[in-house]
Structure formats: C-alpha cells, structure tokens
Design an enzyme around this catalytic site. Structure first.
Site, PDB file in Angstrom:
ATOM      1  N   HIS A 154      -6.756  -6.325   0.642  1.00 42.59           N
ATOM      2  CA  HIS A 154      -6.628  -4.867   1.344  1.00 42.59           C
ATOM      3  C   HIS A 154      -5.361  -5.037   2.645  1.00 42.59           C
ATOM      4  CE1 HIS A 154      -4.001  -1.511   0.370  1.00 42.59           C
ATOM      5  NE2 HIS A 154      -3.660  -1.442   1.016  1.00 42.59           N
ATOM      6  N   ASP A 193     -10.254  -5.518  -3.454  1.00 37.81           N
ATOM      7  CA  ASP A 193      -9.507  -4.767  -2.609  1.00 37.81           C
ATOM      8  C   ASP A 193     -10.678  -3.282  -2.104  1.00 37.81           C
ATOM      9  OD1 ASP A 193      -7.490  -2.452  -1.135  1.00 37.81           O
ATOM     10  OD2 ASP A 193      -6.364  -3.709  -2.162  1.00 37.81           O
ATOM     11  N   SER A 207       1.078  -1.074   0.349  1.00 33.98           N
ATOM     12  CA  SER A 207       0.228  -0.085   0.360  1.00 33.98           C
ATOM     13  C   SER A 207       0.505   1.433   0.188  1.00 33.98           C
ATOM     14  CB  SER A 207      -0.842  -0.445   1.517  1.00 33.98           C
ATOM     15  OG  SER A 207      -1.752   0.170   0.882  1.00 33.98           O
TER      16      SER A 207
END
Lengths: 279, 279
Positions: free
Chosen positions: B257, B224, B148
């Site tokens: 995620h 995600d 991320s």
C-alpha cells in the site's frame, strides 16, 4: 553477523528493505536501507552504489524522495543508504541540528565524548560494505554518492580510497569543510582544535594533492541557500585544476538544496556510476 | 481571490510550489501544492491532473514521494495536490487517524459538528479548479487520480461528473466504502446513520449504474495489507461488468500500500491521462 529485517517494499520490480544490526565500529545498533534491483534475484551479484545523506537525515530520505529506484532497476545497481550518525540513548548529542545525532560528518572522532561512537568514516568504508557483501547478492564493485554533508563524505571516502570505489558523485557537497561554519563546528568537536587532522576530511584539500583519480561528478544548484557560505564548490574546482583531477562539476540555474534537485538529476548520476560499475 | 506562496522548488525544469488560501467552501485556510511543468512557462495553458491523497496525508506526500514530476515535465501536465481535509484549531477532529483531520473522505458532510468545514467534495470539484484556472497557466482540461481514500475520491468525483474530467485513475482505492470499516466509520459520522445518502459516495455503486463513461485505470498491489478488508477492488470490477464500464484494473504481485507502489506505476498513469488530456 546478525541483521534484523524491519520492512520490505516491492519497488520497480525489485525490493526496498530496511535492516538493523549491531555495529562494532560505532558501538551501537544501526539501521540501513538497501534497494535490490530485479537483477539481484537471478543468483547473480549486482554492483553497489553507497548513498550518504545530509544533515538531519536517516536511511529513509533518499529512498523515499530521490526517485532513484527506477534507474537502479533499469541499470541493475543496488543502492545502500546508511544512517547519518550513530544512534541511541547513550550516544552523545548536541542541541544543534549540525552536530551529534544526524550529523556524523563521516569522520572518525578523536575527541571525548564523541570518540566512543562517532566513527562513521570507518563504518561506511569497512564494516557496512563487508556486511552488505556478506549478506546480500551485492558485489565489491562499489561507487559512492551523497548530498551536502553526504556529498562531502562521498568525496572524502573516494579521494582517500581510490582503489575501493569505481566512481564518486555528489549533489551540493560541503566542498571545503575546514573553511565553512558547518565544517568548523563539526570538525572542532569531533577532531579537536588542532586543525592539522582536519585536512584528511576535506575534499578540496584532498583533491588538490590527488594523484590517483576516481571518476567524479558533482552537481550544484545555483539557487541553493547554502552555496556561498557552506558549500563552496569553487574551492573544489580550483583544487581539481591544480592536480589535474578530471572533475565534472555542473551548475544548474534555479535549483535549490532540496530533494527536488536530487530527483531531477539522479538519473544522470546513476548512469554515470553504471558506466564504471559494469565495466 | 488571494493566495500566498509558501515555497518554490525547481524540479525537472518546472516548478513545485505550495500555496495557502482561504477556502469559502471549507470555511478555513487551506494549503495546496502545484507542479507546473516547463511547458507552462511558454505563455500556453497546460492541462491538469488533480491528485487526491490518502488517510493522514497532506499536499506533500505525493509531491515528495511519487516521483511524478519527471513524467509531468515530459508530457506537459500540471499536477495539483490539495490537502486531505479542512485544517485549523476550530475544525472538528477525532482521535482516530481515519476520521476528522487528514481524513475528509472527499464528501460534503451533513452532520454536526462536521458539516461546518468538511466539504471536500465541493472544494475539489469546484473551488479548487476555479482558483487554479484563474491564477495559473492551467486549462480546464482536467483528469483526476488518487491513492486509497484519494482513489475513492477520484473515482467518485469522475463518476458523478463525467463532463468535468477527461480521465480518472486510482491506486489501491477504497472501492466500496459503504461496505468496509473505514467507509462505514467516516460516512456514519459525516453523512449520518441513514445509509441512503452514502451511495452517492461509493465508487462501486456509482459505476454499477453509470451510463456516461470516463476512461478509468486502477492499479492494486496484491500484497496490500488493506486489500480484503478495506479496498475490495473485486466490487469495482463486478460493478464495471454490470454496467459495461470500460475499467482497466491491474493487479500486481508483491506490491503493498506504500508510495513505493505508486512510484513504480505513476509513469503509466500519467501517460494514460495525457492520452486523453492532450486530445
């Protein structure tokens, strides 16, 4: 039976999911986690490993830190992780981390105020598997494992119910709780001062007189801070010798009480259980 | 250089250790974690994978949840996980989880009050590797990866410094920060309103004009929550096409995620890096 799905994460081709449900055994709402391997999507039932966590844990610690999904996915085994105690505002608690919430010790409490909710032995043995086998593609081929307080719980449940479990394993279990500070404090509160009832929740005392054997694997780190005062694996070894119990107990130089130890050896435990679950 | 050892856990035959040290780059005390594989005990230096974590993380998330030690031990690669921002009472912060502490974005801030401490780009590129290679049996064969915000950091560091890294990978990176809410908020604060300086911290803009190539692997979950608004992997793909960058970008159906996604594919990333580190 109603259960509420709280989260879902795809993991190694299978699914990690958290649920809440009302437990009649514990008289409160409970959360658990389940890992369903990819094989559970094929309309076939998969066997189950029940995992019991240690002091202060919830359903999350093992699922997040043990790295167990990889082998569960490869072997086609579901993993079910209950919480470690009843929960909620009206559930009795203690200031210590080692009594009350997060510290159910997998017993059926007989003493007030604990007896109203603290019945984790019955919950893990009966209510939870019934729910799992009713709501998920999971069979009644069950094995059980755990860490520390949960290793104690796994051994006690399997030793007292050899017909219900195909195999049992433990990491760093509290092996002789009637004889260590954690056990004396918890059993004194939950079961009362009469120590006669404590024996039914002591893995070493149960193994000593066992006549029906469940395959058993125990791993213990030699750099574990709790080894000599709380865990006492030598008592379990002595008990196994006395009854001829086929216990495999391995000691590992340098490993401590943390999840890094569990992660390092969880593959061996899953392979051990799969041997008996798939037969 | 003095560093203080905070914890040590044996893991997969190697050691996970946490340290604190005073960072001259960040003007504050910092914590990092290192995993030293068993091969590091033989007097030989091992190559290193630097791991950059995402928003709100510390050095602990990856080490506890990614299940990466197993493959690092097998391949003989050290893993170094810094914190995600400067820390301490006198370090500027913001109420949001996406700016300030836990959200350093791996840039060198130029704007007050951030510029006093927020220089994570220099810290990860220079000070940390110098410390690691001085204090541990770790070589200057370096790869870099992250998740991320950390995936953004890894890509930016490798794209701007191809001579310093053998390979780069990312899980769910913020691929085009100049063009998403997280990036605009952070860059606006750290780098100021003049967006010209932002381009040096945008993986898609850097990849678009890249001429020196570092082998690059990106994995992205299709379930995600942040995919379309914040991550935008399609911008990275388009940039690679434009410059002919040999980017391998894989999309995975159903994955989100979380660290369950990282754990599911970390083996592929470690094998990818080891291919270049050991050559």
């Amino acid at each position: 039976m109603t259960i509420e799905n709280l989260s879902s994460n795809k993991s190694f081709g299978g699914w990690h999911k958290q649920y809440s449900h009302y437990s009649k055994t514990l008289n409160c709402s409970m959360r658990f986690a389940i890992y369903l391997p990819p094989q559970a999507s094929n309309g076939k039932k998969v066997p189950a490993l029940y995992w019991l966590s240690g002091l202060t844990c919830t359903d999350e610690n093992f699922m997040q830190k043990a790295g167990a999904h990889r082998m569960a996915a490869e072997l086609g085994v579901a993993i079910i992780a209950p919480d470690t105690s009843p929960r909620g505002d009206d559930v009795a608690d203690d200031e210590g981390y080692d009594l009350g919430k997060g510290a159910g010790f997998y017993v059926n409490a007989t003493e007030a105020p604990w007896s109203k909710h603290y019945r984790m032995y019955d919950y893990v043995l009966n209510e939870l598997p019934a729910l799992i086998e009713d709501m998920f593609p999971v069979s009644d081929q069950r094995s059980i494992s755990g860490h520390s307080m949960g290793g104690h719980g796994a051994l006690v449940l399997a030793l007292r119910n050899p017909e219900r479990f195909q195999s049992v394993s433990a990491f760093s279990p509290i092996s002789n709780p009637v004889n260590c500070p954690w056990g004396k404090k918890a059993f004194g509160a939950y079961l009362g001062k009469d120590t006669a009832s404590w024996a039914e929740y002591d893995a070493s005392l149960l193994m000593q007189k066992a006549s029906k054997f469940v395959p058993a694997l125990v791993d213990q780190g030699e750099a574990d801070n709790f080894l000599t005062e709380q865990l006492k694996p030598e008592m379990l070894e002595a008990a196994a010798k006395q009854s001829g119990y086929p216990l495999e107990l391995n000691r590992h130089e340098g490993y401590d009480h943390s999840y890094y130890f569990i992660a390092s050896f969880i593959e061996e435990h899953l392979r051990f259980h799969a041997k008996y679950l798939n037969s």
